[in-house]
Design an enzyme around this catalytic site. Structure first.
Site, short mmCIF file in Angstrom:
data_model
loop_
_atom_site.label_atom_id
_atom_site.label_comp_id
_atom_site.label_asym_id
_atom_site.label_seq_id
_atom_site.Cartn_x
_atom_site.Cartn_y
_atom_site.Cartn_z
CD1 TRP A 106 -1.96 -2.30 1.85
CD2 TRP A 106 -2.93 -1.38 0.06
NE1 TRP A 106 -2.93 -3.17 1.41
CE2 TRP A 106 -3.54 -2.63 0.31
CE3 TRP A 106 -3.37 -0.62 -1.02
CZ2 TRP A 106 -4.57 -3.13 -0.47
CZ3 TRP A 106 -4.39 -1.12 -1.82
CH2 TRP A 106 -4.98 -2.36 -1.54
CG ASP A 176 -3.12 3.98 4.56
OD1 ASP A 176 -4.12 3.81 5.28
OD2 ASP A 176 -2.93 3.34 3.50
CE LYS A 200 -8.19 -2.92 5.60
NZ LYS A 200 -7.84 -4.06 4.76
#
Length: 366
Positions: A106, A176, A200
């Site tokens: 990511w 992030d 999440k």
């Protein structure tokens, strides 16, 4: 839904487990929210009933995460992946450089997007070690003139997590936190921007939370499309256009659930206990199971491991599925096994997985 309904042992990496109590409350309120005769999904986002839900979610997030008054909380769409674009679009100028710490797929994707808008640099990287660890703070190199330094606080694919965050001084630190936000207390004041997809720990997919320091809004690029400006959403309380209303409602209910669990200190303790039983099963297996992440960088959210033999690994995953464990396959890019133990995954599920692992080893030890 009844609490007696058999629930899967849900270890999905995202969208992931939601608290059963939240799901049951949403079920009760689904058709007739707040005696309006409508589902919340059916009502105007300009209505007083929805406005109360929206503002309550913002207030609870600020309180739970101890967000200082000089920050805005935004509810956006497009996932964390859109933030990969919005951040450099708003803050990377021709005369500056954006520095990225690479700790997994990511962060690589975030860097790739930033390169479309200006000069970038790698502040540190653990790619040569197949992203088995988080770099030490001493390894991170950046310049005082950088637009920002970007990190990914938890790496779902590789199972690593930052235990301590870098201090960047006058340079904006961007994080992030999609896969570990609200799993532990964090000093928000160290960061200029924190962003996270909700799917999440915060709620269902479709909502992206952005926590941004107000002074950055004043410095942001204004010569970009309206919907991609942070100021557009800050000025309109995230109601410039129709927001993901049901997702924000669910996020607010998850925040109430975290409060009822005792807040982030209690949640962190539970997450440590949950991860420990699975890591113990790995560490006490004499190599039958082995982890990807180095011990000092292990994630409390995503436990990545392999079984010593490839055929046994296939058998392990097949039998685990039959036993009611969901989502244990590792990411398609790396294979192996992964147990995602986000906030809503109960301790009982983690203990059941650890017991299954011990029993599987006992029955298949060569």
């Amino acid at each position: 839904m009844s609490t007696t309904t058999k629930r899967a042992y849900n270890f999905n990496a995202g969208p992931s487990a939601l608290p059963l109590e939240v799901l049951e409350k949403a079920q009760q309120e689904l058709v007739n929210f707040n005696n309006t005769g409508m589902a919340l999904m059916e009502m105007s986002h300009r209505s007083k009933d929805y406005e109360a839900v929206h503002n309550d979610a913002v207030a609870r997030l600020k309180a739970l995460f101890s967000i200082p008054d000089n920050y805005e909380v935004l509810f956006l769409q497009g996932g964390a992946s859109l933030q990969f674009t919005m951040i450099p679009m708003n803050f990377l100028t021709p005369e500056t450089t954006a520095s990225y710490v690479l700790t997994g797929s990511w962060s690589e994707k975030a860097l790739k997007e930033a390169k479309l808008f200006g000069q970038t640099a790698q502040a540190a990287s653990t790619k040569e070690n197949n992203y088995r660890n988080i770099p030490s703070l001493e390894e991170i190199k950046f310049n005082d003139t950088d637009a920002y330094v970007h990190i990914t606080s938890n790496n779902t694919i590789y199972g690593t997590q930052w235990k301590e965050f870098p201090t960047t001084g006058e340079v904006t630190l961007v994080a992030d936190m999609s896969s570990d936000i609200l799993s532990r207390p964090v000093d928000v004041s160290k960061f200029g921007i924190i962003y996270a997809g909700a799917q999440k720990n915060l709620g269902p997919s479709g909502v992206t939370v952005v926590i941004i320091r107000k002074d950055l809004l004043e410095k942001a690029n204004t010569n970009i499309p309206t919907m991609l400006k942070y100021t557009t959403h800050a000025d309109a309380n995230s109601l410039y256009n129709t927001p993901p209303t049901f997702g924000i409602y669910m996020l607010g209910e998850v925040l109430k659930w975290v409060e009822n669990k005792g807040g982030l200190e209690a949640i962190e303790k539970q997450n440590e206990e949950k991860a420990k039983v699975i890591y113990d099963a790995i560490d006490n297996s004499n190599g039958f199971y082995y982890g990807h992440a180095t011990p000092e960088s292990r994630s409390l959210m995503n436990i990545t491991f392999r079984v010593t033999d490839e055929e046994l690994e296939k058998k392990f995953l097949a039998e685990a599925k039959e036993a009611g464990f969901v989502g244990l396959n590792g990411h398609r890019s790396v294979g192996g096994c992964r147990a995602s133990t986000y906030n809503a995954v109960p301790f009982e599920a983690c203990q059941a997985l650890a017991n299954f692992m011990v029993e599987f080893q006992k029955n298949n030890q060569k």
